[in-house]
Design an enzyme around this catalytic site. Structure first.
Site, PDB file in Angstrom:
ATOM      1  N   ASP A 103       0.849  -1.193   0.000  1.00  0.00           N
ATOM      2  CA  ASP A 103       0.000   0.000   0.000  1.00  0.00           C
ATOM      3  C   ASP A 103       0.883   1.239   0.000  1.00  0.00           C
ATOM      4  OD1 ASP A 103       0.972  -0.652   2.532  1.00  0.00           O
ATOM      5  OD2 ASP A 103      -0.845  -0.095   3.594  1.00  0.00           O
ATOM      6  N   ASP A 106       7.240   3.718   3.289  1.00  0.00           N
ATOM      7  CA  ASP A 106       7.550   4.897   4.100  1.00  0.00           C
ATOM      8  C   ASP A 106       9.072   4.896   4.332  1.00  0.00           C
ATOM      9  OD1 ASP A 106       7.601   6.881   6.045  1.00  0.00           O
ATOM     10  OD2 ASP A 106       6.138   5.978   7.352  1.00  0.00           O
ATOM     11  N   LYS A 134       6.705   7.537   0.041  1.00  0.00           N
ATOM     12  CA  LYS A 134       7.091   8.793   0.691  1.00  0.00           C
ATOM     13  C   LYS A 134       8.601   8.974   0.517  1.00  0.00           C
ATOM     14  CE  LYS A 134       3.645   8.661   4.456  1.00  0.00           C
ATOM     15  NZ  LYS A 134       3.488   8.420   5.907  1.00  0.00           N
ATOM     16  N   ASP A 162      -4.526   2.494   7.611  1.00  0.00           N
ATOM     17  CA  ASP A 162      -5.238   2.681   8.874  1.00  0.00           C
ATOM     18  C   ASP A 162      -4.542   3.637   9.827  1.00  0.00           C
ATOM     19  OD1 ASP A 162      -3.081   0.667   9.320  1.00  0.00           O
ATOM     20  OD2 ASP A 162      -3.869   0.717  11.365  1.00  0.00           O
TER      21      ASP A 162
HETATM   22  P1  IMP Z   1       7.909   1.387   6.494  1.00  0.00           P
HETATM   23  O1  IMP Z   1       8.444   0.092   7.021  1.00  0.00           O
HETATM   24  O2  IMP Z   1       8.347   2.559   7.313  1.00  0.00           O
HETATM   25  O3  IMP Z   1       8.226   1.599   5.010  1.00  0.00           O
HETATM   26  O4  IMP Z   1       6.350   1.369   6.664  1.00  0.00           O
HETATM   27  C1  IMP Z   1       5.555   0.603   5.875  1.00  0.00           C
HETATM   28  C2  IMP Z   1       4.224   0.307   6.515  1.00  0.00           C
HETATM   29  O5  IMP Z   1       3.854   1.287   7.495  1.00  0.00           O
HETATM   30  C3  IMP Z   1       3.134   0.361   5.478  1.00  0.00           C
HETATM   31  O6  IMP Z   1       2.954  -0.901   4.885  1.00  0.00           O
HETATM   32  C4  IMP Z   1       1.935   0.827   6.266  1.00  0.00           C
HETATM   33  O7  IMP Z   1       1.278  -0.273   6.837  1.00  0.00           O
HETATM   34  C5  IMP Z   1       2.512   1.683   7.358  1.00  0.00           C
HETATM   35  N1  IMP Z   1       2.444   3.133   7.015  1.00  0.00           N
HETATM   36  C6  IMP Z   1       3.443   3.914   6.555  1.00  0.00           C
HETATM   37  N2  IMP Z   1       3.038   5.178   6.379  1.00  0.00           N
HETATM   38  C7  IMP Z   1       1.729   5.205   6.738  1.00  0.00           C
HETATM   39  C8  IMP Z   1       0.728   6.240   6.755  1.00  0.00           C
HETATM   40  O8  IMP Z   1       0.943   7.421   6.400  1.00  0.00           O
HETATM   41  N3  IMP Z   1      -0.515   5.869   7.169  1.00  0.00           N
HETATM   42  C9  IMP Z   1      -0.805   4.596   7.566  1.00  0.00           C
HETATM   43  N4  IMP Z   1       0.089   3.604   7.558  1.00  0.00           N
HETATM   44  C10 IMP Z   1       1.351   3.903   7.140  1.00  0.00           C
HETATM   45 MG    MG Z   2       1.379  -2.218   4.969  1.00  0.00          MG
END
Ligand code: IMP
Ligand code: MG
Length: 178
Positions: A103, A106, A134, A162
């Site tokens: 989805d 980040d 992002k 969520d």
């Molecule tokens: P990462 O490991 O920091 O890349 O985060 C990835 C996961 O964090 C995604 O698969 C989402 O489930 C959650 N996530 C990251 N950013 C957001 C946001 O803005 N809103 C909600 N969930 C987020």
């Molecule tokens: Mg996710």
């Protein structure tokens, strides 16, 4: 401006349904072209990607499979950095072309963990398709092959994403009002 309240926070619409759906169709056309004859396996990362995976997969026009993997890394609106695998994989991905469906990417911590675990199963190839990215938050080197939208480093929800488990049901995407 359309506003919603989820739990204790206010959000305003930042990406309407028609914009999301149009982009997903474009991604599906590209993926169908790139993977023609390769019988890829789409690997949706739960929970967040379930809507994206569903809408994208309906638009795929080549022979392809879909399966899901569950991980968790978020609590509230800040990343914990801790990622754990909740649902395991099996041998079905060996020698297959894998397309990870996320989805949102980040920091990239989740993605890097998935990539590391997946490579152990010896797939023929692994690529990544994420609806949202992002760039300002991204800390990893893993190349993201298919990106729907690059967005600012703000907390969003809706369309599967969520806030503490709520807000996944909206068809549009909303941004937190600080
Ligand atoms: P990462 O490991 O920091 O890349 O985060 C990835 C996961 O964090 C995604 O698969 C989402 O489930 C959650 N996530 C990251 N950013 C957001 C946001 O803005 N809103 C909600 N969930 C987020
Ligand atoms: Mg996710």
């Amino acid at each position: 401006m359309k506003q919603i309240k989820v739990l204790d926070k206010e959000f305003e619409i930042s990406m309407p349904e028609d914009v999301i759906q149009k982009r997903i169709k474009e991604m599906a056309v590209k993926l169908s072209k790139d993977y023609e004859g390769k019988k890829p396996i789409f690997l949706g990362i739960l929970n967040g990607s379930f809507m994206f995976a569903s809408d994208l997969f309906k638009e795929i026009t080549i022979e392809a499979q879909i399966t899901f993997l569950k991980l968790a890394s978020y609590q509230g609106t800040t990343t914990t950095g801790a990622v754990k695998q909740l649902i395991g994989l099996n041998q079905e991905i060996k020698d297959q072309h894998i397309i990870i469906l996320e989805d949102i990417v980040d920091t990239g911590i989740t993605l890097e963990t998935i990539m590391r675990q997946l490579s152990g199963y010896l797939p023929k190839s692994i690529k990544i398709a994420t609806l949202l990215f992002k760039p300002e938050a991204y800390k990893k080197d893993v190349v993201i092959d298919y990106i729907g939208f690059s967005i600012p480093n703000e907390f969003i929800l809706g369309y599967g994403l969520d806030y503490d488990g709520f807000g996944r049901n909206y068809k549009d995407i909303y941004t937190l009002i600080e």
